[in-house]
Write a protein that holds these residues in place. Structure first.
Motif, PDB file in Angstrom:
ATOM      1  N   ALA A  28     -14.866  -6.909  -3.389  1.00 46.58           N
ATOM      2  CA  ALA A  28     -15.468  -6.276  -4.562  1.00 46.58           C
ATOM      3  C   ALA A  28     -15.523  -7.243  -5.736  1.00 46.58           C
ATOM      4  O   ALA A  28     -16.560  -7.375  -6.406  1.00 46.58           O
ATOM      5  N   TYR A  29     -14.431  -7.932  -5.986  1.00 43.50           N
ATOM      6  CA  TYR A  29     -14.356  -8.861  -7.112  1.00 43.50           C
ATOM      7  C   TYR A  29     -15.343 -10.011  -6.926  1.00 43.50           C
ATOM      8  O   TYR A  29     -16.063 -10.386  -7.862  1.00 43.50           O
ATOM      9  N   TRP A  40     -14.096  -0.200  -4.754  1.00 42.95           N
ATOM     10  CA  TRP A  40     -15.380  -0.904  -4.897  1.00 42.95           C
ATOM     11  C   TRP A  40     -16.091  -0.466  -6.175  1.00 42.95           C
ATOM     12  O   TRP A  40     -16.519  -1.294  -6.983  1.00 42.95           O
ATOM     13  N   ASP A  41     -16.217   0.838  -6.364  1.00 40.03           N
ATOM     14  CA  ASP A  41     -16.927   1.355  -7.538  1.00 40.03           C
ATOM     15  C   ASP A  41     -16.224   0.958  -8.831  1.00 40.03           C
ATOM     16  O   ASP A  41     -16.881   0.581  -9.811  1.00 40.03           O
ATOM     17  N   ASP A  89      -9.088  -6.943  -7.771  1.00 35.28           N
ATOM     18  CA  ASP A  89      -9.030  -6.067  -6.599  1.00 35.28           C
ATOM     19  C   ASP A  89      -7.937  -6.469  -5.629  1.00 35.28           C
ATOM     20  O   ASP A  89      -7.948  -6.080  -4.460  1.00 35.28           O
ATOM     21  N   SER A 120     -18.071 -10.072  -5.121  1.00 34.36           N
ATOM     22  CA  SER A 120     -19.440  -9.558  -5.258  1.00 34.36           C
ATOM     23  C   SER A 120     -19.803  -9.366  -6.723  1.00 34.36           C
ATOM     24  O   SER A 120     -20.892  -9.736  -7.171  1.00 34.36           O
ATOM     25  N   ALA A 121     -18.882  -8.789  -7.485  1.00 35.62           N
ATOM     26  CA  ALA A 121     -19.140  -8.536  -8.899  1.00 35.62           C
ATOM     27  C   ALA A 121     -19.328  -9.835  -9.672  1.00 35.62           C
ATOM     28  O   ALA A 121     -20.246  -9.959 -10.503  1.00 35.62           O
ATOM     29  N   GLU A 141     -14.063   2.995  -1.158  1.00 38.82           N
ATOM     30  CA  GLU A 141     -15.246   3.168  -1.997  1.00 38.82           C
ATOM     31  C   GLU A 141     -14.835   3.307  -3.458  1.00 38.82           C
ATOM     32  O   GLU A 141     -15.521   2.809  -4.363  1.00 38.82           O
ATOM     33  N   LEU A 198     -16.772  -2.925  -9.449  1.00 30.99           N
ATOM     34  CA  LEU A 198     -18.170  -3.221  -9.793  1.00 30.99           C
ATOM     35  C   LEU A 198     -18.557  -2.626 -11.141  1.00 30.99           C
ATOM     36  O   LEU A 198     -19.304  -3.236 -11.905  1.00 30.99           O
ATOM     37  N   THR A 254     -10.915  -2.170   1.501  1.00 28.48           N
ATOM     38  CA  THR A 254     -11.495  -1.789   0.210  1.00 28.48           C
ATOM     39  C   THR A 254     -12.081  -0.395   0.307  1.00 28.48           C
ATOM     40  O   THR A 254     -13.025  -0.162   1.066  1.00 28.48           O
TER      41      THR A 254
END
Length: 253
Positions: A156-157, A109-110, A96, A159-160, A106, A113, A104
């Motif tokens: 995002a990265y 993010w999507d 990301d 969190s994933a 949406e 993830l 970031t």
């Protein structure tokens, strides 16, 4: 001499380049028949061709690991060609660009993830039943140092990749007694096609974080593949639900 994976059947996602190609090749050298899965069908076929040119056995399968229908089709193709699935390496992933929350979208993010975390849910769910039916198997998931600490990616990265470790641990708790052994690999900076542009961007924060690695260099994909091999073979038979850092000391700081 027989290899450490002689007679095994392995599925590797994100096999068209970088760590996925290195893992596929390492498994094949050790005797596994490999299904090289990638969203880029030409890259997947190139990996399969490389394996076969060195005397190994491989097939290529195009799959969008973030799409349930695509994963179902790929799983059906693999199970129709393979006697069984012994090893699943969930390696597909995207970056990301270290984007913080307020930068970031949406959509980003999507996308991150879905590719980096949802894909594990889809691919593992599609192949796990056949693994259990044949007495068990090994799942090796690619997380990251970003699964442990901040600074290895954007919101995002990070969190994933935290999610990948949680997924791995819960998979172990749910299916360990059914013969499924799951572990996670957590690389730091690895020199691949995907990271090359990021490292060459000259971004001060990125370059400073890499320069501070005690090993003083990036990892090579083959070094990550060596750890994947250890987790995939019986030498690690008592290793369940672990998350292995392979980061050149990045996270000791």
């Amino acid at each position: 001499m027989n290899g450490k994976l002689q007679g095994k059947f392995a599925v590797v996602t994100g096999a068209g380049s970088g760590m996925g190609r290195a893992i596929s090749a390492r498994f094949a050298v050790e005797g596994a028949t490999v299904a090289a899965l990638d969203v880029n069908s030409e890259a997947a076929q190139e990996t399969a061709d490389i394996i076969e040119s060195h005397g190994g056995q491989a097939i290529s399968v195009r799959v969008d690991v973030s799409d349930a229908a695509s994963v179902t089709r790929a799983a059906q193709l693999v199970t129709s060609r393979f006697e069984r699935v012994d090893i699943l390496a969930n390696n597909a992933g995207v970056l990301d660009s270290y984007a913080p929350l307020l930068e970031t979208s949406e959509e980003l993010w999507d996308h991150v993830l879905n590719v980096d975390l949802k894909s594990l849910f889809l691919v593992t769910k599609a192949l796990l039943p056949t693994m259990i039916d044949r007495g068990g198997g090994v799942v090796v998931n690619t997380s990251s140092i970003a699964g442990f600490v901040a600074g290895g990616g954007g919101i995002a990265y990070t969190s994933a990749k935290h999610g990948v470790i949680g997924f791995t641990k819960q998979l172990t708790a749910d299916y360990g007694r059914k013969g499924i052994r799951a572990n996670a690999i957590c690389p730091g900076a690895v020199e691949t096609e995907m990271t090359q542009s990021l490292f060459e961007s000259g971004d001060a924060a990125v370059m400073e974080s890499v320069r501070a690695v005690p090993a003083g260099r990036y990892a090579q994909p083959e070094e990550i593949a060596n750890l994947a091999l250890f987790l995939a073979n019986d030498e690690s038979a008592f290793v369940h639900g672990a998350a292995y850092l392979i980061d050149g000391g990045w996270t000791v700081r």
